[in-house]
Write an enzyme that holds these catalytic residues in place. Structure first.
Site, mmCIF file in Angstrom:
data_model
loop_
_atom_site.group_PDB
_atom_site.id
_atom_site.type_symbol
_atom_site.label_atom_id
_atom_site.label_comp_id
_atom_site.label_asym_id
_atom_site.label_seq_id
_atom_site.Cartn_x
_atom_site.Cartn_y
_atom_site.Cartn_z
ATOM 1 N N HIS A 42 8.140 -49.525 -5.838
ATOM 2 C CA HIS A 42 7.339 -50.725 -6.160
ATOM 3 C C HIS A 42 6.010 -50.384 -6.839
ATOM 4 O O HIS A 42 5.024 -51.095 -6.670
ATOM 5 C CB HIS A 42 7.050 -51.520 -4.889
ATOM 6 C CG HIS A 42 8.265 -52.125 -4.247
ATOM 7 N ND1 HIS A 42 9.179 -51.380 -3.547
ATOM 8 C CD2 HIS A 42 8.718 -53.398 -4.210
ATOM 9 C CE1 HIS A 42 10.136 -52.177 -3.088
ATOM 10 N NE2 HIS A 42 9.876 -53.406 -3.474
ATOM 11 N N HIS A 78 14.231 -55.110 2.508
ATOM 12 C CA HIS A 78 13.062 -54.322 2.919
ATOM 13 C C HIS A 78 11.837 -55.210 2.675
ATOM 14 O O HIS A 78 11.754 -55.853 1.636
ATOM 15 C CB HIS A 78 12.960 -53.042 2.086
ATOM 16 C CG HIS A 78 12.812 -53.314 0.618
ATOM 17 N ND1 HIS A 78 13.694 -52.848 -0.333
ATOM 18 C CD2 HIS A 78 11.906 -54.033 -0.099
ATOM 19 C CE1 HIS A 78 13.337 -53.274 -1.523
ATOM 20 N NE2 HIS A 78 12.247 -53.997 -1.418
ATOM 21 N N GLU A 115 16.410 -57.370 -6.902
ATOM 22 C CA GLU A 115 16.659 -56.155 -6.092
ATOM 23 C C GLU A 115 18.100 -56.104 -5.578
ATOM 24 O O GLU A 115 18.556 -55.043 -5.135
ATOM 25 C CB GLU A 115 15.710 -56.111 -4.885
ATOM 26 C CG GLU A 115 14.267 -55.808 -5.248
ATOM 27 C CD GLU A 115 13.334 -55.861 -4.044
ATOM 28 O OE1 GLU A 115 12.177 -55.477 -4.191
ATOM 29 O OE2 GLU A 115 13.751 -56.288 -2.944
ATOM 30 N N HIS A 145 14.252 -63.705 -3.375
ATOM 31 C CA HIS A 145 12.816 -63.838 -3.107
ATOM 32 C C HIS A 145 12.009 -63.710 -4.388
ATOM 33 O O HIS A 145 12.431 -63.057 -5.339
ATOM 34 C CB HIS A 145 12.303 -62.890 -2.022
ATOM 35 C CG HIS A 145 12.393 -61.407 -2.283
ATOM 36 N ND1 HIS A 145 13.560 -60.734 -2.553
ATOM 37 C CD2 HIS A 145 11.434 -60.451 -2.259
ATOM 38 C CE1 HIS A 145 13.323 -59.441 -2.671
ATOM 39 N NE2 HIS A 145 12.028 -59.233 -2.509
#
Ligand code: DHB
Ligand code: FE
Length: 283
Positions: free
Chosen positions: A59, A12, A240, A193
């Site tokens: 988040h 996402h 994640e 990431h």
């Protein structure tokens, strides 16, 4: 009893919301990412899940650093999309499956997971973008949802081993739900990431590919690593991938194994090495 028919996983990234809103799917930057979804769309059209249990990480929208549950389960009739500050278009609300929410909550507590129950839960891009990616032609995806938030934002994070056990408990609970609905589990997040600090932009394709392979044939592989080791390998936000682990662990409790329907790996989109996976539970 309800059937657990398969699992989905996707990265996402808020930029995906902008690309969808502007119709950029055929642009060279985006095409290899969006094209990955076509075989999964076809499969979803055939198997038609009724309910999605979505493992995602908030988040800083619904849970901020002052109050950070490790695991939180949604028990709302509707989940409103909000924007935690990225300026991306808001998507319509999605209907909750309240019966499954409460069944999961009761089963998880009985299974000694001290989860937080959320009768109101604003959801961010991590919950809403996968619905748009997997059901692009629909204003609202034709499924009801139960979101499960796993903290990957503020240390201490749950260990990969614990997340695996949570996923298994969720898988068992789905299959003890007295319903004739078809349920899928969805993971939102990863792969490697890192958005901040000296290593911003860190990507580790070798690790991602090993992880993707493990999701099919060796689901416990990543549980050998501590969270800090996962951060070291996959980046501060690459952790994640714990969502993928929960999804895959849920599938270990169903049927006789899994068949990979499709996978895709493409980078970078923004700062992220994107992954896509669809798994079908074998009878
Ligand atoms: C990006 C990735 C994320 O997982 C996220 O939550 C926000 C931004 C990115 O690569 O831009
Ligand atoms: Fe994220």
């Amino acid at each position: 009893m309800a059937q657990l028919i398969g699992g989905l996983a996707t990265s996402h990234i808020p930029a995906i919301g902008k690309a969808l809103a502007k119709g950029l799917q055929q642009e060279p930057y985006w095409k290899p990412f969006f094209d990955g979804f076509a075989p999964v769309h076809q499969w979803l059209g055939e198997v038609k899940p009724d309910v999605l249990v979505i493992f995602y990480n908030d988040h800083g929208l619904n849970f901020f650093l002052d109050k950070m549950p490790t695991f939180a389960v949604g028990a709302a009739a509707e989940y409103h999309n909000a924007d935690e500050g990225w300026g991306i278009p808001q998507l319509p609300s999605t209907a909750g499956e309240l019966g499954l929410s409460w069944h999961l909550i009761n089963q998880l507590i009985a299974d000694e997971f001290d989860i937080v129950t959320c009768q109101e839960m604003l959801v961010d891009h991590a919950c809403t973008l996968p619905l748009k990616l997997f059901w692009p032609g629909h204003e609202v995806a034709p499924v009801q949802i139960v979101p499960i938030n796993i903290n990957t934002v503020q240390f201490p994070l749950p260990t990969a081993k614990r997340v695996y056990k949570l996923g298994q408990a969720v898988g068992r609970a789905i299959q003890s739900w007295d319903s004739d609905k078809k349920v899928m589990v969805l993971a939102s997040g990863g792969l490697s990431h890192q958005l901040e600090g000296e290593r911003a932009g860190h990507i580790n394709s070798q690790f991602d590919k090993q992880f993707l392979q493990s999701m099919v044939s060796n689901p416990e592989w990543v549980t050998q690593f501590s969270d800090l080791e996962i951060v070291e390998k996959a980046g501060t936000q690459g952790v994640e991938l714990l969502m993928w682990l929960a999804m895959r662990a849920a599938l270990t409790t169903a049927g006789s194994g899994v068949r990979q329907v499709h996978s895709n790996y493409y980078l970078p989109i923004s700062n992220t090495a994107t992954g896509l996976l669809a798994l079908e539970t074998l009878a």
